[in-house]
Design a protein around this motif. Structure first.
Motif, PDB file in Angstrom:
ATOM      1  N   ALA A   1      31.587  46.939  31.181  1.00  0.00           N
ATOM      2  CA  ALA A   1      30.941  46.333  32.346  1.00  0.00           C
ATOM      3  C   ALA A   1      31.809  46.477  33.587  1.00  0.00           C
ATOM      4  O   ALA A   1      31.304  46.689  34.699  1.00  0.00           O
ATOM      5  N   SER A   2      33.115  46.353  33.418  1.00  0.00           N
ATOM      6  CA  SER A   2      34.003  46.491  34.575  1.00  0.00           C
ATOM      7  C   SER A   2      33.966  47.914  35.116  1.00  0.00           C
ATOM      8  O   SER A   2      33.994  48.133  36.332  1.00  0.00           O
ATOM      9  N   SER A   3      33.886  48.895  34.206  1.00  0.00           N
ATOM     10  CA  SER A   3      33.766  50.280  34.645  1.00  0.00           C
ATOM     11  C   SER A   3      32.473  50.487  35.411  1.00  0.00           C
ATOM     12  O   SER A   3      32.429  51.199  36.429  1.00  0.00           O
ATOM     13  N   TYR A   4      31.396  49.834  34.942  1.00  0.00           N
ATOM     14  CA  TYR A   4      30.108  49.950  35.628  1.00  0.00           C
ATOM     15  C   TYR A   4      30.175  49.340  37.025  1.00  0.00           C
ATOM     16  O   TYR A   4      29.687  49.935  37.991  1.00  0.00           O
ATOM     17  N   LEU A   5      30.757  48.146  37.151  1.00  0.00           N
ATOM     18  CA  LEU A   5      30.849  47.505  38.464  1.00  0.00           C
ATOM     19  C   LEU A   5      31.650  48.351  39.442  1.00  0.00           C
ATOM     20  O   LEU A   5      31.282  48.470  40.620  1.00  0.00           O
ATOM     21  N   LEU A   6      32.725  48.941  38.983  1.00  0.00           N
ATOM     22  CA  LEU A   6      33.510  49.805  39.863  1.00  0.00           C
ATOM     23  C   LEU A   6      32.693  51.007  40.324  1.00  0.00           C
ATOM     24  O   LEU A   6      32.796  51.440  41.474  1.00  0.00           O
TER      25      LEU A   6
ATOM     26  N   ASP B   1      30.536  39.601  46.785  1.00  0.00           N
ATOM     27  CA  ASP B   1      31.324  39.222  45.605  1.00  0.00           C
ATOM     28  C   ASP B   1      32.520  40.162  45.490  1.00  0.00           C
ATOM     29  O   ASP B   1      32.508  41.124  44.731  1.00  0.00           O
ATOM     30  N   ARG B   2      33.544  39.858  46.295  1.00  0.00           N
ATOM     31  CA  ARG B   2      34.687  40.766  46.390  1.00  0.00           C
ATOM     32  C   ARG B   2      35.567  40.751  45.138  1.00  0.00           C
ATOM     33  O   ARG B   2      36.219  41.748  44.827  1.00  0.00           O
ATOM     34  N   LYS B   3      35.596  39.622  44.427  1.00  0.00           N
ATOM     35  CA  LYS B   3      36.411  39.510  43.217  1.00  0.00           C
ATOM     36  C   LYS B   3      35.521  39.014  42.076  1.00  0.00           C
ATOM     37  O   LYS B   3      34.964  37.920  42.159  1.00  0.00           O
ATOM     38  N   VAL B   4      35.378  39.825  41.032  1.00  0.00           N
ATOM     39  CA  VAL B   4      34.536  39.470  39.887  1.00  0.00           C
ATOM     40  C   VAL B   4      35.377  39.513  38.619  1.00  0.00           C
ATOM     41  O   VAL B   4      36.054  40.510  38.346  1.00  0.00           O
ATOM     42  N   ALA B   5      35.340  38.417  37.867  1.00  0.00           N
ATOM     43  CA  ALA B   5      36.042  38.356  36.579  1.00  0.00           C
ATOM     44  C   ALA B   5      35.000  38.257  35.469  1.00  0.00           C
ATOM     45  O   ALA B   5      34.032  37.499  35.581  1.00  0.00           O
ATOM     46  N   MET B   6      35.201  39.008  34.378  1.00  0.00           N
ATOM     47  CA  MET B   6      34.224  39.040  33.294  1.00  0.00           C
ATOM     48  C   MET B   6      34.923  38.869  31.956  1.00  0.00           C
ATOM     49  O   MET B   6      36.117  39.138  31.816  1.00  0.00           O
TER      50      MET B   6
ATOM     51  N   ALA C   1      24.469  53.970  30.688  1.00  0.00           N
ATOM     52  CA  ALA C   1      24.853  54.273  32.069  1.00  0.00           C
ATOM     53  C   ALA C   1      25.780  55.480  32.027  1.00  0.00           C
ATOM     54  O   ALA C   1      26.997  55.332  31.849  1.00  0.00           O
ATOM     55  N   PRO C   2      25.235  56.686  32.150  1.00  0.00           N
ATOM     56  CA  PRO C   2      26.037  57.908  31.974  1.00  0.00           C
ATOM     57  C   PRO C   2      27.233  58.001  32.916  1.00  0.00           C
ATOM     58  O   PRO C   2      28.214  58.680  32.593  1.00  0.00           O
ATOM     59  N   GLN C   3      27.150  57.333  34.079  1.00  0.00           N
ATOM     60  CA  GLN C   3      28.242  57.427  35.043  1.00  0.00           C
ATOM     61  C   GLN C   3      29.465  56.608  34.629  1.00  0.00           C
ATOM     62  O   GLN C   3      30.540  56.726  35.225  1.00  0.00           O
ATOM     63  N   VAL C   4      29.328  55.778  33.590  1.00  0.00           N
ATOM     64  CA  VAL C   4      30.406  54.892  33.170  1.00  0.00           C
ATOM     65  C   VAL C   4      31.309  55.605  32.160  1.00  0.00           C
ATOM     66  O   VAL C   4      30.839  56.146  31.168  1.00  0.00           O
ATOM     67  N   ASP C   5      32.611  55.572  32.425  1.00  0.00           N
ATOM     68  CA  ASP C   5      33.587  56.174  31.518  1.00  0.00           C
ATOM     69  C   ASP C   5      34.837  55.303  31.500  1.00  0.00           C
ATOM     70  O   ASP C   5      35.736  55.460  32.333  1.00  0.00           O
ATOM     71  N   PRO C   6      34.927  54.356  30.534  1.00  0.00           N
ATOM     72  CA  PRO C   6      36.117  53.504  30.457  1.00  0.00           C
ATOM     73  C   PRO C   6      37.402  54.266  30.182  1.00  0.00           C
ATOM     74  O   PRO C   6      38.492  53.726  30.403  1.00  0.00           O
ATOM     75  N   ASN C   7      37.299  55.500  29.680  1.00  0.00           N
ATOM     76  CA  ASN C   7      38.503  56.304  29.502  1.00  0.00           C
ATOM     77  C   ASN C   7      39.073  56.765  30.835  1.00  0.00           C
ATOM     78  O   ASN C   7      40.240  57.143  30.918  1.00  0.00           O
ATOM     79  N   ARG C   8      38.222  56.708  31.876  1.00  0.00           N
ATOM     80  CA  ARG C   8      38.658  57.167  33.197  1.00  0.00           C
ATOM     81  C   ARG C   8      38.897  56.020  34.159  1.00  0.00           C
ATOM     82  O   ARG C   8      39.840  56.042  34.954  1.00  0.00           O
ATOM     83  N   GLN C   9      38.060  54.968  34.089  1.00  0.00           N
ATOM     84  CA  GLN C   9      38.133  53.904  35.084  1.00  0.00           C
ATOM     85  C   GLN C   9      37.673  52.574  34.500  1.00  0.00           C
ATOM     86  O   GLN C   9      36.568  52.469  33.963  1.00  0.00           O
ATOM     87  N   VAL C  10      38.543  51.568  34.553  1.00  0.00           N
ATOM     88  CA  VAL C  10      38.182  50.210  34.134  1.00  0.00           C
ATOM     89  C   VAL C  10      38.804  49.228  35.115  1.00  0.00           C
ATOM     90  O   VAL C  10      39.644  49.593  35.941  1.00  0.00           O
ATOM     91  N   GLY C  11      38.382  47.970  34.988  1.00  0.00           N
ATOM     92  CA  GLY C  11      38.936  46.942  35.849  1.00  0.00           C
ATOM     93  C   GLY C  11      40.344  46.567  35.442  1.00  0.00           C
ATOM     94  O   GLY C  11      40.967  47.185  34.582  1.00  0.00           O
ATOM     95  N   THR C  12      40.843  45.497  36.045  1.00  0.00           N
ATOM     96  CA  THR C  12      42.200  45.024  35.777  1.00  0.00           C
ATOM     97  C   THR C  12      42.209  44.102  34.570  1.00  0.00           C
ATOM     98  O   THR C  12      41.467  43.121  34.521  1.00  0.00           O
ATOM     99  N   TYR C  13      43.030  44.432  33.584  1.00  0.00           N
ATOM    100  CA  TYR C  13      43.160  43.581  32.400  1.00  0.00           C
ATOM    101  C   TYR C  13      43.918  42.305  32.769  1.00  0.00           C
ATOM    102  O   TYR C  13      44.919  42.347  33.481  1.00  0.00           O
ATOM    103  N   VAL C  14      43.425  41.180  32.238  1.00  0.00           N
ATOM    104  CA  VAL C  14      44.099  39.899  32.457  1.00  0.00           C
ATOM    105  C   VAL C  14      44.466  39.325  31.094  1.00  0.00           C
ATOM    106  O   VAL C  14      43.605  39.142  30.225  1.00  0.00           O
TER     107      VAL C  14
END
Length: 345
Positions: free
Chosen positions: A205-210, A189-194, A119-132
């Motif tokens: 995956a969190s970067s992809y969902l965002l 699905d407003r809140k997704v935890a993975m 998924a070329p649009q995914v860049d975890p260095n730029r955008q990821v979900g919230t760490y828990v």
């Protein structure tokens, strides 16, 4: 800057074992991966470290094992003194211990991605979900407004997962995109935890969902392995064992060796129930590959060679480690049975 360490590592019950295992990943810009590969492989091989490390322009990922002092030296090389400089600072690192060598050889590989999603649009260095943090995970996943998704493959989920987690039924991580398209909706699905094994897949995956318009995305920091390490078993919401990609096959709470084994024909992890199935034949077949004659013929020949080697007092490649692991599983099972009888009496 110091090499990262596991804060609770001293509490693990296996610290007296001779092999130290390091699982590491970090999304970081590494455009010079080809130049990094050779020196890293030489460093590891020179210290009898074995396992696999994957390098890609987006970062590093892998698991290795060796003598404790060798793994400590590798941590210093990766995070402090080596050619990576400060680029791997803050890497996700987990340590555990093993009685026998979990890997047979050392491999350093260069790939396009450290975990393949395509998924070329995914860049975890730029955008990821919230760490828990693992200590906060139970409170999150028990909320009724949170959709909990296991991002691992079906054979991994089959060994164990979190209570009420959705199983995408994927055979590879690249299929996760199709699962999202068909089964998740950013408007509902407003809140997704993975979660995943060590944190890397759900971070991507969190970067992809965002990127697909999901607003609130959470993921378990350090994955299941960190959760099993730091969360007391009596508080755990994880049922079963966690599949790991080495000859241990699975681990449980405290990262103790699990009871799962591998089918030597199809490499599917097997539970005790699987090994009691009519289609199971040690080293040759299991319920998951019962109809694959070609696999069974190849596995049968391999099993024959193993049996001959054992009769001659020789090991067949890494099978000494497999035998030792099975012996320890049987010892663990016998100890549990003795404890059960003692408590019953």
């Amino acid at each position: 800057m110091n090499a990262p360490s596991s804060k609770s590592m001293s509490s693990l019950p296996q610290t007296d074992h001779p092999y130290k295992v390091m699982a590491v990943y970090k999304f970081a810009a590494l455009p010079d991966v080809e130049a990094l590969k050779g020196p890293l492989a030489e460093f590891c091989c020179g210290r009898a470290i074995k396992g696999t490390l994957i390098l890609a322009p987006e970062g590093i990922n892998g698991t290795v094992a060796g003598a404790p002092e060798a793994i400590d030296a590798l941590a210093d090389y990766l995070f402090v003194s080596g050619p990576f400089g400060a680029r791997l600072a803050g890497a996700e690192v987990k340590y555990s211990f093993a009685e026998t060598a979990p890997f047979l050889r050392m491999k350093v590989r260069v790939k396009p991605e450290i975990v393949t999603l395509r998924a070329p649009q995914v860049d975890p260095n730029r955008q990821v979900g919230t760490y828990v943090e693992p200590e906060d995970w139970n409170a999150l996943i028990e909320r009724n407004d949170v959709v909990l998704v296991d991002t691992r493959n079906d054979y991994e989920v089959g060994l164990g997962t979190f209570q009420r987690a959705l199983d995408p039924h994927t055979s590879s991580f690249v299929e996760f995109k199709d699962y999202v398209e068909k089964h998740l909706d950013p408007n509902k699905d407003r809140k997704v935890a993975m979660f995943c094994t060590g944190g890397i897949r759900c971070e991507k995956a969190s970067s992809y969902l965002l990127s697909q318009g999901f607003e609130e995305v959470f993921h378990l920091k350090g994955g299941i392995l960190k959760y099993l390490e730091v969360v007391p078993e009596e508080q755990s919401r994880f049922a079963g064992e966690c599949f790991v990609f080495d000859e241990r096959v699975s681990v449980g709470h405290g990262l103790e060796l699990g009871n799962a084994t591998l089918c030597r024909a199809c490499r599917h992890p097997l539970t005790e129930a699987d090994r009691s199935h009519a289609d199971f034949q040690e080293g040759i077949s299991c319920p998951y590959c019962a109809g694959d004659v070609a696999k069974h013929q190849s596995a049968a020949e391999r099993q024959r060679q193993m049996d001959l080697a054992r009769q001659r007092g020789l090991s067949h490649m890494g099978d000494a480690a497999l035998t030792d692991a099975e012996r320890r599983r049987q010892q663990k099972k016998a100890q549990a049975e003795r404890s059960r009888r003692a408590n019953k009496g």
